[in-house]
Design an enzyme around this catalytic site. Structure first.
Site, PDB file in Angstrom:
ATOM      1  CE  LYS A  38      82.364   8.111  31.874  1.00 41.31           C
ATOM      2  NZ  LYS A  38      83.782   8.013  32.704  1.00 41.31           N
ATOM      3  CG  HIS A  49      86.248   8.914  40.487  1.00 39.06           C
ATOM      4  ND1 HIS A  49      85.960   7.766  41.077  1.00 39.06           N
ATOM      5  CD2 HIS A  49      85.862   8.759  39.255  1.00 39.06           C
ATOM      6  CE1 HIS A  49      85.313   7.078  40.439  1.00 39.06           C
ATOM      7  NE2 HIS A  49      85.118   7.587  39.192  1.00 39.06           N
TER       8      HIS A  49
END
Length: 377
Positions: free
Chosen positions: A176, A307
């Site tokens: 991230k 996803h």
């Protein structure tokens, strides 16, 4: 010879699956969301008169579970008495039943659980894993881990978890990024790349927190790390921005997970606005619309990395012709009895019929709402 069948009963429930610890991405650091502590599943179980069953689920993060359950409860009775094999027809019927509130968003996500249960039922009835029913191109799909790369973890912990994932057989690592101080992002990426070496596939995910200028600058700064892709560098609906960015960077650009209808995703495919398509079956209405968009992407030879929800997307990725990845999260594992096998950088398509899943009994304790629909009232 085909024997007609009909749907006899549907069970819906909302299951709140707790996470081992809360996680933080860039949307939290910019004040747009709170840390994530659980995943809410909308679970649909369908039974037929001939004794066949199907299990499907959708999900939401943070808000939305109550709305998903309410909409599913409204449209599910339309399936009672219908032939479960007529999936495209049933998807259309459910979609049009709630068309006044839209054909995307919560309405589509409620339908996704039922649509997935119908596909699971069809594959189980055929005695095939869902990937085989769809026409698999492979029996294993490259996988990468995301759950170990969140921003609340110090970089040393991220590296330790990445190494553990690689030792387990996972093939890539995603980090991230998107923090207010972009230098911190670059420092973390640099540290992880040096720790893991140049041969480990590495990806980053900005969770929509960059503007166009920042995305271009960060994309150029990240080029030396030879990333597999930069994910969600811009607002999910910025079609023009993604298209321009993808054209100017050597590193592939990926997006699509936050789009909530097949129409929205199709626009990105038609425009060639991303290099890696990342649509999400539960978010756009289920397996039926996912396959429609995947067919469009396949005609263009696009790479695909669906996803989340590896339990569903493994089958769909295995049935996609071109380059594909599946995202490893262990978050939903406690809700099911089965585990997916991982080795040599890949996730193995299970040989069990359908999705190959059954609910764990502890899901009963996490159930927040439930209803049974059987046509008697």
């Amino acid at each position: 010879m085909y024997e007609p069948d009909s749907i006899r009963r549907i069970r819906l429930r909302t299951v709140a699956v707790p996470l081992p610890h809360s996680v933080t991405d860039a949307k939290v650091l910019t004040g747009r969301q709170r840390p994530l502590r659980e995943v809410s599943l909308l679970v649909a179980e369908i039974d037929t008169e001939q004794g066949h069953t199907g299990l499907g689920f959708g999900y939401c993060l943070r808000a939305g579970a109550t709305a998903q359950f309410a909409h599913a409860r409204e449209v599910a009775p339309l399936l009672i008495g219908e032939d479960p094999n007529d999936i495209a027809h049933l998807w259309s019927r459910m979609t049009w039943a709630g068309a006044s509130v839209g054909r995307g968003g919560v309405a589509a996500q409620a339908i996704a659980a039922l649509d997935t249960a119908l596909w699971d039922l069809k594959a189980r009835r055929a005695g095939l894993p869902l990937a085989k029913l769809l026409g698999a191109h492979r029996d294993a799909v490259r996988c990468y881990n995301t759950s170990g790369g969140y921003l609340q973890a110090p970089v040393e912990e991220v590296i330790d978890r990445a190494r553990a994932s690689l030792e387990r057989g996972i093939g890539g690592i995603k980090l991230k990024v998107g923090q207010p101080d972009h230098r911190t992002d670059l420092q973390r990426v640099d540290a992880v790349r040096k720790a893991l070496g140049d041969r480990v596939p590495l990806m980053v995910d900005a969770n929509q927190q960059w503007d166009r200028t920042t995305a271009l600058r960060m994309g150029r700064a990240l080029e030396p790390y030879e990333l597999e892709w930069i994910e969600e560098p811009l607002d999910a609906h910025d079609l023009e921005g993604h298209s321009a960015l993808a054209a100017r960077l050597d590193t592939p650009v990926g997006s699509g997970e936050m789009l909530t209808s097949a129409t929205e995703v199709a626009a990105f495919v038609e425009r060639g606005a991303v290099d890696v398509l990342m649509h999400d079956a539960p978010r756009i209405g289920g397996i039926t619309p996912f396959l429609r968009v995947a067919a469009m992407a396949g005609l263009r030879g696009m790479a695909m990395a669906p996803h989340f929800v590896m339990e569903i997307h493994l089958h769909l990725a295995a049935a996609y012709e071109h380059a594909t990845w599946v995202e490893h999260f262990e978050w939903l594992e406690p809700a099911f009895n089965e585990r997916l096998e991982i080795r040599d950088g890949c996730m193995i398509v299970p040989n069990r019929p359908g999705l190959g899943l059954s609910l764990h009994e502890q899901a009963d304790g996490w159930t927040m709402a439930q209803v049974e629909i059987d046509g008697r009232g």
